[in-house]
Design an enzyme around this catalytic site. Structure first.
Site, PDB file in Angstrom:
ATOM      1  N   ARG A   1      -2.660   3.732   5.896  1.00  0.00           N
ATOM      2  CA  ARG A   1      -4.006   3.747   6.475  1.00  0.00           C
ATOM      3  C   ARG A   1      -4.825   4.953   6.022  1.00  0.00           C
ATOM      4  O   ARG A   1      -6.052   4.934   6.132  1.00  0.00           O
ATOM      5  CB  ARG A   1      -3.934   3.724   7.999  1.00  0.00           C
ATOM      6  CG  ARG A   1      -3.466   2.380   8.533  1.00  0.00           C
ATOM      7  CD  ARG A   1      -3.201   2.463  10.018  1.00  0.00           C
ATOM      8  NE  ARG A   1      -2.424   1.311  10.463  1.00  0.00           N
ATOM      9  CZ  ARG A   1      -2.949   0.185  10.929  1.00  0.00           C
ATOM     10  NH1 ARG A   1      -4.254   0.076  11.030  1.00  0.00           N
ATOM     11  NH2 ARG A   1      -2.180  -0.806  11.300  1.00  0.00           N
TER      12      ARG A   1
ATOM     13  N   ALA B   1       0.869  -1.189   0.000  1.00  0.00           N
ATOM     14  CA  ALA B   1       0.000   0.000   0.000  1.00  0.00           C
ATOM     15  C   ALA B   1       0.905   1.237   0.000  1.00  0.00           C
ATOM     16  O   ALA B   1       0.800   2.124   0.850  1.00  0.00           O
ATOM     17  CB  ALA B   1      -0.958   0.000   1.184  1.00  0.00           C
TER      18      ALA B   1
ATOM     19  N   VAL C   1       7.118  12.095   5.704  1.00  0.00           N
ATOM     20  CA  VAL C   1       6.611  12.840   4.541  1.00  0.00           C
ATOM     21  C   VAL C   1       5.146  13.187   4.841  1.00  0.00           C
ATOM     22  O   VAL C   1       4.402  12.350   5.348  1.00  0.00           O
ATOM     23  CB  VAL C   1       6.724  11.981   3.262  1.00  0.00           C
ATOM     24  CG1 VAL C   1       6.070  12.678   2.078  1.00  0.00           C
ATOM     25  CG2 VAL C   1       8.191  11.689   2.967  1.00  0.00           C
TER      26      VAL C   1
ATOM     27  N   HIS D   1       6.924   5.997   1.399  1.00  0.00           N
ATOM     28  CA  HIS D   1       7.766   4.878   0.945  1.00  0.00           C
ATOM     29  C   HIS D   1       8.646   5.334  -0.226  1.00  0.00           C
ATOM     30  O   HIS D   1       9.820   4.956  -0.310  1.00  0.00           O
ATOM     31  CB  HIS D   1       6.895   3.705   0.471  1.00  0.00           C
ATOM     32  CG  HIS D   1       6.086   3.072   1.553  1.00  0.00           C
ATOM     33  ND1 HIS D   1       4.706   3.121   1.568  1.00  0.00           N
ATOM     34  CD2 HIS D   1       6.452   2.374   2.651  1.00  0.00           C
ATOM     35  CE1 HIS D   1       4.272   2.469   2.621  1.00  0.00           C
ATOM     36  NE2 HIS D   1       5.293   2.009   3.301  1.00  0.00           N
TER      37      HIS D   1
END
Ligand code: PAF
Length: 252
Positions: free
Chosen positions: A185, A30, A174, A35
């Site tokens: 989430r 996700a 971030v 990331h």
């Protein structure tokens, strides 16, 4: 980009790799801009970047939370390809836990507050899987976001304790333009909820003390798990629309 879907396949692949340095970004998929920033940092600092996508069942104490954890594998792989990732490791749970839950790691200090209290078993699951992944990848550096600051501190000490030669690198949180910390989430929030969730960051920075922050968040409609100060930072965990969100900011 090479995708390894078995532990044996990955280990064979790993044997064939001998770059000057390997950077590793462990994830539960996700993927979002947080990331992406870890991957970019890894790519800037290493010759080869490995990303793992593994939704670790051992770190979910609530089966409903595990079930509804967002899974966006096709999109994740497309993003990783676009970011220039070299290797992706996507092992099945049965191969990561060949003996089920027979072996696990416990820690008696940093994990006894905040996430450790609110989510029993969470750190046991995180530490166990991270040690396994670090052993599988044998990277020079591994990258973790400061949004999960308590996790980052625990992993730093875990690596020291078990003589893992991988350097643990913490990277800044971030944020969306509203200030909301990027998180997998966030995908589960309504657009209005996503706007409102930014209140956590605002309150963490402006409240006089944890008690005031807790009151302000409750008044704004959050169900607060905790607001606490540790490691020279202020931390909050709160639920909105049934979704658990965490954030932290440096004090002062
Ligand atoms: O922060 C996460 O996404 C997870 O806790 C991690 C470090 C990938 C371990 O499953």
């Amino acid at each position: 980009m090479q995708v390894s879907r078995t532990v044996a396949g990955w280990l064979a692949r790993r044997l064939s790799l001998s770059p000057a340095s390997i950077g590793f970004v462990p994830t539960m998929g996700a993927l979002h801009c947080g990331h992406a920033s870890l991957v970019k940092r890894s790519r800037a600092e290493n010759e080869l970047t490995v990303v793992s996508i593994f939704v670790n069942p051992a770190q979910f104490n609530d089966p409903t939370d595990l079930e509804r954890y967002p899974r966006t594998v096709a999109q994740d792989l497309a993003l990783l390809e676009e970011l220039g990732v070299d290797e992706v490791l996507m092992p099945p749970a049965a191969e990561i836990y060949p003996f089920g839950r027979r072996f696990h790691i416990e820690e008696e200090s940093l994990t006894q507050v905040m996430e450790g209290v609110s989510r029993p078993g969470f750190f046991q699951g995180v530490m166990t899987v991270v040690l396994k992944l670090l052993n599988l990848v044998r990277a020079d550096r591994a990258y973790f976001g400061e949004k999960d600051y308590q996790q980052l501190e625990v992993i730093r000490d875990l690596a020291k304790e078990f003589f893992v030669p991988t350097e643990i690198v913490g990277c800044p949180t971030v944020r969306e333009s509203s200030g909301l910390a990027a998180s997998s989430r966030n995908l589960l929030l309504s657009p209005a909820g996503r706007e409102k969730a930014a209140e956590i960051f605002r309150v963490l920075r402006t409240a006089a003390d944890p008690l005031q922050a807790k009151t302000k968040l409750s008044e704004a409609g959050f169900t607060v798990d905790y607001v606490e100060e540790h490691f020279g930072r202020r931390f909050a965990a709160a639920h909105l629309e049934g979704i658990r969100l965490i954030d932290n900011v440096p004090l002062g």
